[in-house]
Scaffold this motif. Structure first.
Motif, PDB file in Angstrom:
ATOM      1  N   LEU A  74       0.816  -1.245  -0.081  1.00 47.63           N
ATOM      2  CA  LEU A  74       0.054   0.136   0.165  1.00 47.63           C
ATOM      3  C   LEU A  74       0.920   1.320  -0.009  1.00 47.63           C
ATOM      4  O   LEU A  74       0.628   2.546  -0.845  1.00 47.63           O
ATOM      5  CB  LEU A  74      -0.719   0.086   1.151  1.00 47.63           C
ATOM      6  CG  LEU A  74      -2.078   1.007   1.272  1.00 47.63           C
ATOM      7  CD1 LEU A  74      -2.998   0.805  -0.035  1.00 47.63           C
ATOM      8  CD2 LEU A  74      -2.924   0.883   2.464  1.00 47.63           C
ATOM      9  N   PHE A  75       2.042   1.408   0.687  1.00 49.23           N
ATOM     10  CA  PHE A  75       2.791   2.405   0.740  1.00 49.23           C
ATOM     11  C   PHE A  75       3.551   2.672  -0.483  1.00 49.23           C
ATOM     12  O   PHE A  75       3.539   3.616  -1.037  1.00 49.23           O
ATOM     13  CB  PHE A  75       3.887   2.078   1.939  1.00 49.23           C
ATOM     14  CG  PHE A  75       4.799   3.200   2.180  1.00 49.23           C
ATOM     15  CD1 PHE A  75       4.785   4.402   2.788  1.00 49.23           C
ATOM     16  CD2 PHE A  75       6.194   3.213   1.694  1.00 49.23           C
ATOM     17  CE1 PHE A  75       5.705   5.395   2.811  1.00 49.23           C
ATOM     18  CE2 PHE A  75       7.024   4.219   1.500  1.00 49.23           C
ATOM     19  CZ  PHE A  75       6.880   5.407   2.314  1.00 49.23           C
ATOM     20  N   TYR A  76       4.207   1.669  -0.927  1.00 50.42           N
ATOM     21  CA  TYR A  76       4.589   2.200  -2.512  1.00 50.42           C
ATOM     22  C   TYR A  76       3.761   1.935  -3.558  1.00 50.42           C
ATOM     23  O   TYR A  76       4.217   2.619  -4.438  1.00 50.42           O
ATOM     24  CB  TYR A  76       5.795   0.736  -2.743  1.00 50.42           C
ATOM     25  CG  TYR A  76       7.063   0.879  -1.738  1.00 50.42           C
ATOM     26  CD1 TYR A  76       7.950   1.849  -1.814  1.00 50.42           C
ATOM     27  CD2 TYR A  76       6.972   0.042  -0.711  1.00 50.42           C
ATOM     28  CE1 TYR A  76       9.194   1.948  -1.096  1.00 50.42           C
ATOM     29  CE2 TYR A  76       8.318   0.120   0.080  1.00 50.42           C
ATOM     30  CZ  TYR A  76       9.274   1.114  -0.049  1.00 50.42           C
ATOM     31  OH  TYR A  76      10.190   1.100   0.676  1.00 50.42           O
ATOM     32  N   GLY A  77       2.699   1.325  -3.372  1.00 52.05           N
ATOM     33  CA  GLY A  77       1.628   1.459  -4.576  1.00 52.05           C
ATOM     34  C   GLY A  77       1.047   2.832  -4.623  1.00 52.05           C
ATOM     35  O   GLY A  77       0.709   3.692  -5.683  1.00 52.05           O
ATOM     36  N   CYS A  78       0.820   3.551  -3.191  1.00 52.12           N
ATOM     37  CA  CYS A  78       0.347   4.913  -3.127  1.00 52.12           C
ATOM     38  C   CYS A  78       1.415   6.055  -3.822  1.00 52.12           C
ATOM     39  O   CYS A  78       0.979   6.779  -4.749  1.00 52.12           O
ATOM     40  CB  CYS A  78      -0.259   5.250  -1.927  1.00 52.12           C
ATOM     41  SG  CYS A  78      -1.643   4.459  -1.415  1.00 52.12           S
ATOM     42  N   TRP A  79       2.657   5.971  -3.428  1.00 50.44           N
ATOM     43  CA  TRP A  79       3.556   6.805  -3.745  1.00 50.44           C
ATOM     44  C   TRP A  79       3.770   6.360  -5.445  1.00 50.44           C
ATOM     45  O   TRP A  79       3.923   7.567  -5.977  1.00 50.44           O
ATOM     46  CB  TRP A  79       4.739   6.497  -3.018  1.00 50.44           C
ATOM     47  CG  TRP A  79       4.908   7.312  -1.737  1.00 50.44           C
ATOM     48  CD1 TRP A  79       4.387   6.775  -0.541  1.00 50.44           C
ATOM     49  CD2 TRP A  79       4.838   8.723  -1.354  1.00 50.44           C
ATOM     50  NE1 TRP A  79       4.579   7.773   0.492  1.00 50.44           N
ATOM     51  CE2 TRP A  79       4.711   9.002  -0.217  1.00 50.44           C
ATOM     52  CE3 TRP A  79       4.735   9.810  -2.507  1.00 50.44           C
ATOM     53  CZ2 TRP A  79       4.692   9.978   0.451  1.00 50.44           C
ATOM     54  CZ3 TRP A  79       4.562  11.079  -1.700  1.00 50.44           C
ATOM     55  CH2 TRP A  79       4.717  11.162  -0.394  1.00 50.44           C
ATOM     56  N   GLY A  80       3.938   5.252  -5.723  1.00 50.49           N
ATOM     57  CA  GLY A  80       4.075   5.129  -7.261  1.00 50.49           C
ATOM     58  C   GLY A  80       2.773   5.746  -8.105  1.00 50.49           C
ATOM     59  O   GLY A  80       3.079   6.112  -9.152  1.00 50.49           O
ATOM     60  N   SER A  81       1.284   5.451  -7.356  1.00 51.10           N
ATOM     61  CA  SER A  81       0.261   6.117  -8.130  1.00 51.10           C
ATOM     62  C   SER A  81       0.434   7.452  -8.170  1.00 51.10           C
ATOM     63  O   SER A  81       0.235   8.177  -9.112  1.00 51.10           O
ATOM     64  CB  SER A  81      -0.630   5.616  -7.322  1.00 51.10           C
ATOM     65  OG  SER A  81      -1.196   4.296  -7.333  1.00 51.10           O
ATOM     66  N   LEU A  82       1.034   8.208  -7.227  1.00 52.92           N
ATOM     67  CA  LEU A  82       1.152   9.613  -7.226  1.00 52.92           C
ATOM     68  C   LEU A  82       2.297  10.001  -7.932  1.00 52.92           C
ATOM     69  O   LEU A  82       1.977  11.076  -8.773  1.00 52.92           O
ATOM     70  CB  LEU A  82       1.335  10.147  -5.751  1.00 52.92           C
ATOM     71  CG  LEU A  82       0.343   9.832  -4.693  1.00 52.92           C
ATOM     72  CD1 LEU A  82       0.721  10.261  -3.341  1.00 52.92           C
ATOM     73  CD2 LEU A  82      -0.747  10.783  -5.277  1.00 52.92           C
ATOM     74  N   ALA A  83       3.379   9.305  -8.202  1.00 53.98           N
ATOM     75  CA  ALA A  83       4.216   9.523  -9.202  1.00 53.98           C
ATOM     76  C   ALA A  83       3.776   9.325 -10.710  1.00 53.98           C
ATOM     77  O   ALA A  83       4.058  10.212 -11.377  1.00 53.98           O
ATOM     78  CB  ALA A  83       5.484   8.659  -8.978  1.00 53.98           C
TER      79      ALA A  83
ATOM     80  N   MET B  17       0.823   9.935 -11.543  1.00 58.01           N
ATOM     81  CA  MET B  17      -0.031  10.905 -11.831  1.00 58.01           C
ATOM     82  C   MET B  17       0.841  12.038 -12.160  1.00 58.01           C
ATOM     83  O   MET B  17       0.392  12.905 -13.052  1.00 58.01           O
ATOM     84  CB  MET B  17      -1.040  11.374 -10.607  1.00 58.01           C
ATOM     85  CG  MET B  17      -2.062  10.367 -10.451  1.00 58.01           C
ATOM     86  SD  MET B  17      -3.442  10.909  -9.073  1.00 58.01           S
ATOM     87  CE  MET B  17      -2.665   9.915  -7.879  1.00 58.01           C
ATOM     88  N   ALA B  18       1.900  12.384 -11.543  1.00 60.52           N
ATOM     89  CA  ALA B  18       2.708  13.582 -11.833  1.00 60.52           C
ATOM     90  C   ALA B  18       3.296  13.460 -12.993  1.00 60.52           C
ATOM     91  O   ALA B  18       3.250  14.318 -13.929  1.00 60.52           O
ATOM     92  CB  ALA B  18       3.767  13.802 -10.767  1.00 60.52           C
ATOM     93  N   VAL B  19       3.752  12.045 -13.622  1.00 63.55           N
ATOM     94  CA  VAL B  19       4.323  12.111 -15.018  1.00 63.55           C
ATOM     95  C   VAL B  19       3.348  12.204 -16.091  1.00 63.55           C
ATOM     96  O   VAL B  19       3.590  12.831 -17.104  1.00 63.55           O
ATOM     97  CB  VAL B  19       4.928  10.690 -15.116  1.00 63.55           C
ATOM     98  CG1 VAL B  19       5.271  10.413 -16.470  1.00 63.55           C
ATOM     99  CG2 VAL B  19       6.166  10.749 -14.332  1.00 63.55           C
ATOM    100  N   THR B  20       2.171  11.690 -15.878  1.00 62.74           N
ATOM    101  CA  THR B  20       1.091  11.769 -16.782  1.00 62.74           C
ATOM    102  C   THR B  20       0.369  12.995 -17.028  1.00 62.74           C
ATOM    103  O   THR B  20       0.287  13.589 -17.966  1.00 62.74           O
ATOM    104  CB  THR B  20      -0.239  10.685 -16.620  1.00 62.74           C
ATOM    105  OG1 THR B  20      -0.592  10.897 -15.527  1.00 62.74           O
ATOM    106  CG2 THR B  20       0.465   9.161 -16.856  1.00 62.74           C
TER     107      THR B  20
ATOM    108  N   VAL C 141       0.172  18.476 -20.029  1.00 59.44           N
ATOM    109  CA  VAL C 141       0.735  19.998 -19.941  1.00 59.44           C
ATOM    110  C   VAL C 141       1.694  20.314 -20.944  1.00 59.44           C
ATOM    111  O   VAL C 141       1.788  21.340 -21.587  1.00 59.44           O
ATOM    112  CB  VAL C 141       0.848  20.822 -18.571  1.00 59.44           C
ATOM    113  CG1 VAL C 141      -0.298  20.496 -17.804  1.00 59.44           C
ATOM    114  CG2 VAL C 141       1.952  19.903 -17.841  1.00 59.44           C
ATOM    115  N   LEU C 142       2.867  19.452 -21.197  1.00 62.84           N
ATOM    116  CA  LEU C 142       3.799  19.656 -21.934  1.00 62.84           C
ATOM    117  C   LEU C 142       3.462  19.233 -23.702  1.00 62.84           C
ATOM    118  O   LEU C 142       4.180  19.519 -24.363  1.00 62.84           O
ATOM    119  CB  LEU C 142       4.885  18.911 -21.639  1.00 62.84           C
ATOM    120  CG  LEU C 142       5.624  19.348 -20.494  1.00 62.84           C
ATOM    121  CD1 LEU C 142       6.685  18.170 -20.107  1.00 62.84           C
ATOM    122  CD2 LEU C 142       6.214  20.783 -20.478  1.00 62.84           C
ATOM    123  N   GLY C 143       2.104  18.680 -23.710  1.00 60.84           N
ATOM    124  CA  GLY C 143       1.721  18.605 -24.955  1.00 60.84           C
ATOM    125  C   GLY C 143       2.313  17.540 -25.699  1.00 60.84           C
ATOM    126  O   GLY C 143       2.232  17.105 -26.890  1.00 60.84           O
TER     127      GLY C 143
END
Length: 139
Positions: A19-28, A30-33, A38-40
């Motif tokens: 859960l810990f790594y999955g949540c942080w991975g999910s947030l990462a 989201m940031a990448v996508t 936004v960069l097109g």
């Protein structure tokens, strides 16, 4: 001197670690996508110019004019810049389900079939709720 002999069961450690790594991975993710959007890098389904004109409109108008599907219909647009960020959101929302899967085997190995059954039932309930079959989720 304290002699605490209690230990956290390995299946609970596995669950919390996933859960810990999955949540942080999910947030990462989201940031990448989001950056891809936004960069097109990826073409959006609804052009940014159209999105900005629809901001003040009701959601119904955005869905109609943007030709945006409802429910799980967004999944067919996952390759588009404005929908790829849903991948991280879905992963984050689904982490509990993913974390329950290895618990089934762990509980069966410990000869605790009731807990294994509860884990299976929890997965089924969460999947059913997310499916949108009862009209309360899946969006």
């Amino acid at each position: 001197m304290s002699t605490d002999t209690s230990q956290t069961p390995p299946e609970q450690l596995l669950y919390s670690t996933m859960l810990f790594y999955g949540c942080w991975g999910s947030l990462a993710l989201m940031a990448v996508t989001y950056a891809l959007y936004v960069l097109g890098v990826l073409t959006p389904h609804v052009p940014l110019e159209v999105v900005t004109t629809l901001w003040s409109q009701p959601v119904r108008v955005y869905l109609e004019q943007g030709n945006v599907p409802t429910g799980w219909g967004w999944a067919v647009l996952i390759g588009k810049g404005d929908f790829i960020n849903f991948a991280g959101i879905v992963l984050l929302a689904g982490m509990t389900i993913l974390c329950y899967v290895p618990l089934i085997g762990a509980y069966m190995k410990k000869k605790e079939p009731i807990f294994a059954t509860i884990a299976v039932l929890e997965i089924l309930v969460l999947l059913f709720a997310a499916s949108g079959v009862v009209g309360s989720g899946g969006h």
